[in-house]
Enzyme design. Structure first.
Site, PDB file in Angstrom:
ATOM      1  N   LEU A  40     -17.029   2.241   0.304  1.00  0.00           N
ATOM      2  CA  LEU A  40     -17.661   0.939   0.496  1.00  0.00           C
ATOM      3  C   LEU A  40     -16.809   0.140   1.469  1.00  0.00           C
ATOM      4  O   LEU A  40     -15.601  -0.013   1.244  1.00  0.00           O
ATOM      5  CB  LEU A  40     -17.752   0.221  -0.858  1.00  0.00           C
ATOM      6  CG  LEU A  40     -18.162  -1.250  -0.845  1.00  0.00           C
ATOM      7  CD1 LEU A  40     -19.595  -1.415  -0.344  1.00  0.00           C
ATOM      8  CD2 LEU A  40     -17.985  -1.840  -2.238  1.00  0.00           C
ATOM      9  N   HIS A  94      -9.444   0.416   8.091  1.00  0.00           N
ATOM     10  CA  HIS A  94     -10.551  -0.513   7.853  1.00  0.00           C
ATOM     11  C   HIS A  94     -10.683  -0.532   6.331  1.00  0.00           C
ATOM     12  O   HIS A  94     -10.806   0.527   5.708  1.00  0.00           O
ATOM     13  CB  HIS A  94     -11.826   0.034   8.504  1.00  0.00           C
ATOM     14  CG  HIS A  94     -13.032  -0.868   8.396  1.00  0.00           C
ATOM     15  ND1 HIS A  94     -13.760  -1.230   9.497  1.00  0.00           N
ATOM     16  CD2 HIS A  94     -13.651  -1.446   7.345  1.00  0.00           C
ATOM     17  CE1 HIS A  94     -14.778  -1.990   9.126  1.00  0.00           C
ATOM     18  NE2 HIS A  94     -14.730  -2.137   7.812  1.00  0.00           N
ATOM     19  N   LEU A  95     -10.624  -1.704   5.738  1.00  0.00           N
ATOM     20  CA  LEU A  95     -10.701  -1.828   4.293  1.00  0.00           C
ATOM     21  C   LEU A  95     -11.845  -0.989   3.743  1.00  0.00           C
ATOM     22  O   LEU A  95     -12.971  -1.065   4.236  1.00  0.00           O
ATOM     23  CB  LEU A  95     -10.918  -3.300   3.913  1.00  0.00           C
ATOM     24  CG  LEU A  95     -11.173  -3.590   2.435  1.00  0.00           C
ATOM     25  CD1 LEU A  95      -9.953  -3.246   1.605  1.00  0.00           C
ATOM     26  CD2 LEU A  95     -11.555  -5.036   2.250  1.00  0.00           C
ATOM     27  N   HIS A  96     -11.543  -0.143   2.769  1.00  0.00           N
ATOM     28  CA  HIS A  96     -12.587   0.649   2.128  1.00  0.00           C
ATOM     29  C   HIS A  96     -12.242   0.888   0.664  1.00  0.00           C
ATOM     30  O   HIS A  96     -11.102   1.125   0.308  1.00  0.00           O
ATOM     31  CB  HIS A  96     -12.855   1.968   2.855  1.00  0.00           C
ATOM     32  CG  HIS A  96     -11.663   2.848   3.068  1.00  0.00           C
ATOM     33  ND1 HIS A  96     -10.695   2.579   4.009  1.00  0.00           N
ATOM     34  CD2 HIS A  96     -11.302   4.003   2.476  1.00  0.00           C
ATOM     35  CE1 HIS A  96      -9.780   3.543   3.996  1.00  0.00           C
ATOM     36  NE2 HIS A  96     -10.133   4.420   3.054  1.00  0.00           N
ATOM     37  N   VAL A  97     -13.267   0.775  -0.155  1.00  0.00           N
ATOM     38  CA  VAL A  97     -13.140   0.972  -1.592  1.00  0.00           C
ATOM     39  C   VAL A  97     -13.724   2.340  -1.918  1.00  0.00           C
ATOM     40  O   VAL A  97     -14.865   2.634  -1.555  1.00  0.00           O
ATOM     41  CB  VAL A  97     -13.896  -0.127  -2.377  1.00  0.00           C
ATOM     42  CG1 VAL A  97     -13.750   0.087  -3.879  1.00  0.00           C
ATOM     43  CG2 VAL A  97     -13.419  -1.515  -1.968  1.00  0.00           C
TER      44      VAL A  97
END
Length: 136
Positions: A40, A94-97
């Site tokens: 995400l 890149h920020l990712h969950v």
């Protein structure tokens, strides 16, 4: 610098989309821990969680919550693992969950690194104090 996740968000790179919202996109990880492992990402490029504007944190984790529920309802998983890395072990900046379906005896054993105990309650208290001070 080319960001793979920004390219996916813009539709310039193919991905198996799971969620497509005005503020976030989720897609299958190309190297999943288990089938259904989803990443995400916020649509805007932010490298880490501290970089994400405060007003976007709640909505992003609202999507993570929905994905975690879908792991159970849609995939039949017993639960899920939800995590993110900031810089260290962050393969794409890149920020990712990560939202990963989990089942009993699936082979994952807790966290993937060794645990380190505090030498004493005093040492633990000192770390807690340093973190409280860092929160300002």
């Amino acid at each position: 610098m080319v960001c793979v996740f920004c390219e996916i968000v813009k539709g310039e790179r193919p991905a198996f989309l799971v969620l497509d919202e005005p503020d976030a996109v989720a897609f299958l990880d190309t190297r999943p821990l288990f089938k259904g492992h989803t990443l995400l990402v916020p649509r805007e490029h932010h490298e880490t969680l501290p970089d994400l504007p405060a007003g976007q944190v709640g909505p992003l984790f609202g999507h993570a919550r929905r994905l975690a529920a879908a792991m159970e309802s849609a995939l039949g998983a017993a639960g899920s693992f939800v995590a993110l890395n900031n810089r260290i072990s962050q393969s794409v900046p890149h920020l990712h969950v990560h939202v990963v379906p989990r089942n009993p005896k699936d082979g994952l054993r807790g966290f993937f690194w060794p645990r380190h105990k505090y030498d004493s309650d005093a040492e633990a208290a000192a770390y807690a104090e340093r973190l409280r001070a860092g929160l300002g």
